[in-house]
Design a protein around this motif. Structure first.
Motif, PDB file in Angstrom:
ATOM      1  N   ALA A   1       0.924  -1.238   0.004  1.00  0.00           N
ATOM      2  CA  ALA A   1      -0.041  -0.033  -0.018  1.00  0.00           C
ATOM      3  C   ALA A   1       0.838   1.135  -0.017  1.00  0.00           C
ATOM      4  CB  ALA A   1      -0.921  -0.025   1.329  1.00  0.00           C
ATOM      5  N   GLY A   2       2.007   1.159   0.526  1.00  0.00           N
ATOM      6  CA  GLY A   2       2.925   2.462   0.791  1.00  0.00           C
ATOM      7  C   GLY A   2       3.164   3.115  -0.484  1.00  0.00           C
ATOM      8  N   PRO A   3       3.671   2.646  -1.508  1.00  0.00           N
ATOM      9  CA  PRO A   3       4.008   3.068  -2.789  1.00  0.00           C
ATOM     10  C   PRO A   3       2.487   3.911  -3.449  1.00  0.00           C
ATOM     11  CG  PRO A   3       5.275   1.208  -2.792  1.00  0.00           C
ATOM     12  CD  PRO A   3       4.150   1.149  -1.768  1.00  0.00           C
ATOM     13  N   PHE A   4       1.534   3.155  -3.345  1.00  0.00           N
ATOM     14  CA  PHE A   4       0.220   3.789  -3.887  1.00  0.00           C
ATOM     15  C   PHE A   4      -0.189   5.019  -2.989  1.00  0.00           C
ATOM     16  CE2 PHE A   4      -0.172  -0.691  -5.842  1.00  0.00           C
ATOM     17  CZ  PHE A   4      -0.680  -0.315  -6.905  1.00  0.00           C
TER      18      PHE A   4
ATOM     19  N   LEU B 120      -1.038  10.860  -2.472  1.00  0.00           N
ATOM     20  CA  LEU B 120      -0.879  12.000  -1.742  1.00  0.00           C
ATOM     21  C   LEU B 120      -0.167  12.945  -2.561  1.00  0.00           C
ATOM     22  CD1 LEU B 120       0.009  10.518   1.980  1.00  0.00           C
ATOM     23  CD2 LEU B 120      -2.198  11.846   1.176  1.00  0.00           C
ATOM     24  N   ALA B 121       1.015  12.742  -3.199  1.00  0.00           N
ATOM     25  CA  ALA B 121       1.749  13.408  -3.956  1.00  0.00           C
ATOM     26  C   ALA B 121       0.765  14.351  -5.140  1.00  0.00           C
ATOM     27  CB  ALA B 121       2.669  12.786  -4.604  1.00  0.00           C
ATOM     28  N   VAL B 122      -0.137  13.502  -5.744  1.00  0.00           N
ATOM     29  CA  VAL B 122      -1.013  13.918  -6.841  1.00  0.00           C
ATOM     30  C   VAL B 122      -1.953  14.819  -6.154  1.00  0.00           C
ATOM     31  CG1 VAL B 122      -2.810  13.463  -8.392  1.00  0.00           C
ATOM     32  CG2 VAL B 122      -0.834  11.966  -8.305  1.00  0.00           C
ATOM     33  N   ILE B 123      -2.559  14.706  -4.920  1.00  0.00           N
ATOM     34  CA  ILE B 123      -3.437  15.524  -4.282  1.00  0.00           C
ATOM     35  C   ILE B 123      -2.832  16.724  -3.812  1.00  0.00           C
ATOM     36  CG2 ILE B 123      -4.884  15.799  -2.382  1.00  0.00           C
ATOM     37  CD1 ILE B 123      -5.290  12.737  -2.417  1.00  0.00           C
ATOM     38  N   LEU B 124      -1.651  16.656  -3.416  1.00  0.00           N
ATOM     39  CA  LEU B 124      -0.750  17.971  -2.977  1.00  0.00           C
ATOM     40  C   LEU B 124      -0.533  18.786  -4.228  1.00  0.00           C
ATOM     41  CD1 LEU B 124       1.521  16.695  -0.220  1.00  0.00           C
ATOM     42  CD2 LEU B 124      -0.368  18.143   0.172  1.00  0.00           C
ATOM     43  N   ALA B 125      -0.162  17.935  -5.295  1.00  0.00           N
ATOM     44  CA  ALA B 125       0.389  18.935  -6.574  1.00  0.00           C
ATOM     45  C   ALA B 125      -0.909  19.625  -7.027  1.00  0.00           C
ATOM     46  CB  ALA B 125       0.686  17.986  -7.680  1.00  0.00           C
TER      47      ALA B 125
ATOM     48  N   PRO C   5       4.069  21.383  -9.841  1.00  0.00           N
ATOM     49  CA  PRO C   5       4.236  20.254 -10.970  1.00  0.00           C
ATOM     50  C   PRO C   5       5.320  19.142 -10.296  1.00  0.00           C
ATOM     51  CG  PRO C   5       4.280  22.417 -11.808  1.00  0.00           C
ATOM     52  CD  PRO C   5       4.384  22.413 -10.353  1.00  0.00           C
ATOM     53  N   SER C   6       6.275  19.642  -9.803  1.00  0.00           N
ATOM     54  CA  SER C   6       7.466  18.577  -9.346  1.00  0.00           C
ATOM     55  C   SER C   6       6.703  17.337  -8.448  1.00  0.00           C
ATOM     56  CB  SER C   6       8.422  19.410  -8.699  1.00  0.00           C
ATOM     57  OG  SER C   6       7.852  19.914  -7.281  1.00  0.00           O
ATOM     58  N   LEU C   7       5.676  17.775  -7.882  1.00  0.00           N
ATOM     59  CA  LEU C   7       4.962  16.544  -7.020  1.00  0.00           C
ATOM     60  C   LEU C   7       4.554  15.475  -7.729  1.00  0.00           C
ATOM     61  CD1 LEU C   7       3.392  18.647  -4.108  1.00  0.00           C
ATOM     62  CD2 LEU C   7       5.383  17.185  -3.961  1.00  0.00           C
ATOM     63  N   ARG C   8       4.120  15.799  -8.933  1.00  0.00           N
ATOM     64  CA  ARG C   8       3.581  14.708 -10.009  1.00  0.00           C
ATOM     65  C   ARG C   8       4.790  13.832 -10.269  1.00  0.00           C
ATOM     66  NH1 ARG C   8      -1.675  15.376 -11.389  1.00  0.00           N
ATOM     67  NH2 ARG C   8      -2.296  17.702 -11.169  1.00  0.00           N
TER      68      ARG C   8
ATOM     69  N   ALA D  25       5.255  11.544  -7.828  1.00  0.00           N
ATOM     70  CA  ALA D  25       3.956  10.468  -7.538  1.00  0.00           C
ATOM     71  C   ALA D  25       4.447   9.268  -8.514  1.00  0.00           C
ATOM     72  CB  ALA D  25       2.867  11.155  -7.995  1.00  0.00           C
ATOM     73  N   LEU D  26       5.111   9.684  -9.697  1.00  0.00           N
ATOM     74  CA  LEU D  26       5.318   8.515 -10.730  1.00  0.00           C
ATOM     75  C   LEU D  26       6.489   7.586 -10.160  1.00  0.00           C
ATOM     76  CD1 LEU D  26       5.330  10.614 -14.063  1.00  0.00           C
ATOM     77  CD2 LEU D  26       3.654   8.941 -13.117  1.00  0.00           C
ATOM     78  N   SER D  27       7.519   8.497  -9.215  1.00  0.00           N
ATOM     79  CA  SER D  27       8.685   7.672  -8.763  1.00  0.00           C
ATOM     80  C   SER D  27       8.085   6.803  -7.800  1.00  0.00           C
ATOM     81  CB  SER D  27       9.604   8.596  -8.244  1.00  0.00           C
ATOM     82  OG  SER D  27       9.991   9.561  -9.386  1.00  0.00           O
ATOM     83  N   ALA D  28       7.276   7.406  -6.781  1.00  0.00           N
ATOM     84  CA  ALA D  28       6.526   6.459  -5.721  1.00  0.00           C
ATOM     85  C   ALA D  28       5.707   5.073  -6.459  1.00  0.00           C
ATOM     86  CB  ALA D  28       5.822   7.153  -4.861  1.00  0.00           C
ATOM     87  N   LEU D  29       5.183   5.529  -7.706  1.00  0.00           N
ATOM     88  CA  LEU D  29       4.580   4.300  -8.243  1.00  0.00           C
ATOM     89  C   LEU D  29       5.331   3.353  -8.717  1.00  0.00           C
ATOM     90  CD1 LEU D  29       1.319   4.029  -8.559  1.00  0.00           C
ATOM     91  CD2 LEU D  29       1.488   4.845 -10.869  1.00  0.00           C
TER      92      LEU D  29
END
Length: 422
Positions: free
Chosen positions: A40-43, A48-53, A59-62, A65-69
């Motif tokens: 669940a952690g990476p998801f 959370l990164a997408v929501i904050l972005a 934009p850097s948070l997106r 988000a991809l790195s976490a995914l």
């Protein structure tokens, strides 16, 4: 006479066990939680990164988000390893096949391996049961999820061990979980990724035609639905627990609970690997799939506790005066105080000794037993706290147990009484 529950243990018992095993189910549950977190952690980090972005316009948070995914695949691999570690911790442990000298008494358990000795304090031992499968053994459940299996020569020897520890069927309750220990782990580890994929398809099908794909709302809804679905699946996979007390049997299923006081229990039978509890007045019997190794042991434990409850004598003189009868807590305490003659128990209409009998009377109404506990605290009886704790530890009725535990600490309140007397 009511059950003599004041004696928390029998005479010391010493014997030689040919086999001793220890495992740590609590450690297995920790590994299971880490396995679920690895999936669940990476998801979660990505969502959370997408929501904050979207909220902060960053934009850097997106990119984060991809790195976490991208960590999903390593997370799944780690989860598989942690799941295996969890399964091993839940089902296997350290075994000593050489003879072990075992001593059980009020202080707890002591093991002697030649010149080496180990001990387990009585306070750390939560419950015990004699099981007969390939070998006759006593399963002792300790604090923090630890389990000790002590092989005995015959069932009578196991019963003596439990009696020495004060864990016989007329002294303390026992909780037994039915079914595989791996179901809930598998439900969480498999269910979360499956539900995330399914809900992603559903949310995308709804959000894209509405041109809401750039909003964080669909993402939050997707993740919340996936978590809720996984929680429900894990809850449905939870093992049924049977709690056998001195006053009755409680059966906790994933979404329901059934309380059967011994006054309503007609018979305890076995049907293959199933336990059958028949209640007085007919009706559909309760049927539990227990597994062949556990059925006979659990049935015998219930029968012994049932017989112990039936052996309780008549209620002590004036015991009905302990019942609440609609009074608030303050008025109830004051009326209980009036039952005692100031400084002279012999002149009282109800003595602390009578209250001790009422407290230990497993067939008495709930409010009478709570009233007995309150009277003992009001009277300042020297054994009050210990005897109330023993009575609380022996009941299978969780609400009554909670009320008695609070009464032992003189912290009972209206909320606890409402739950116990509901």
């Amino acid at each position: 006479m009511a059950l003599a529950m004041g004696a928390t243990s029998g005479p010391a018992f010493e014997f030689t066990s040919c086999r001793l095993a220890a495992r740590h189910e609590g450690l297995g549950r920790i590994f299971a939680g880490l396995a679920l977190l690895a999936i669940a952690g990476p998801f979660l980090a990505s969502v959370l990164a997408v929501i904050l972005a979207s909220a902060l316009g960053e934009p850097s948070l997106r990119g984060f988000a991809l790195s976490a995914l991208a960590m999903t695949v390593p997370g799944v691999v780690a989860a598989l390893g942690l799941s295996l570690a969890s399964a091993l911790a839940l089902t296997t442990g350290i075994r000593w096949k050489r003879p072990v000298r075992v001593t059980a008494d009020a202080a707890g358990l002591r093991f002697a391996f030649g010149s080496v000795e180990r001990s387990i304090p009585r306070a750390e031992i939560r419950s015990g049961m004699v099981l007969s499968d390939l070998r006759v053994r006593v399963e002792l459940r300790l604090s923090r999820g630890r389990v000790i299996d002590v092989q005995v020569a015959r069932e009578e020897e196991g019963a003596r061990l439990l009696a020495a520890l004060g864990m016989g069927p007329t002294e303390r309750r026992v909780a037994v979980s039915l079914g595989s220990v791996h179901r809930e782990l598998a439900a969480g580890c498999v269910g979360l990724p499956v539900f995330m994929i399914l809900w992603l398809i559903v949310i995308a099908a709804i959000a894209l035609p509405l041109q809401a794909s750039r909003s964080a709302g669909p993402i939050v809804a997707w993740f919340a639905l996936a978590l809720a679905s996984t929680w429900l699946l894990r809850r449905a996979a939870r093992r049924t627990q049977v709690v056998v007390g001195t006053d009755g049997v409680r059966i906790d299923r994933p979404f329901s609970s059934v309380w059967v006081p011994y006054a309503e229990l007609n018979s305890v039978g076995m049907r293959g690997d199933r336990l059958v509890l028949s209640r007085r007045g007919g009706g559909i019997p309760l049927v539990l799939r227990t597994g062949e190794a556990l059925t006979e042991a659990l049935a015998q434990r219930i029968r012994d506790a049932h017989e112990g409850a039936a052996a309780a004598g008549a209620a002590p003189r004036g015991a009905e005066a302990l019942e609440r009868r609609g009074r608030d807590l303050a008025a109830w305490r004051e009326d209980l105080r009036k039952l005692l003659a100031a400084g002279d128990y012999r002149a009282a209409s109800l003595t602390p000794e009578d209250a001790l009998l009422a407290l230990d009377d497993v067939s008495a109404p709930r409010d009478r037993r709570v009233g007995a506990a309150l009277l003992l605290r009001v009277a300042g009886h020297p054994e009050a706290q210990e005897r109330i704790r023993v009575a609380a530890g022996a009941t299978a009725d969780d609400a009554l147990r909670a009320a008695l535990e609070r009464a032992a600490e003189d912290e009972v309140d209206e909320a606890a009484l409402a739950r116990a007397l509901r």
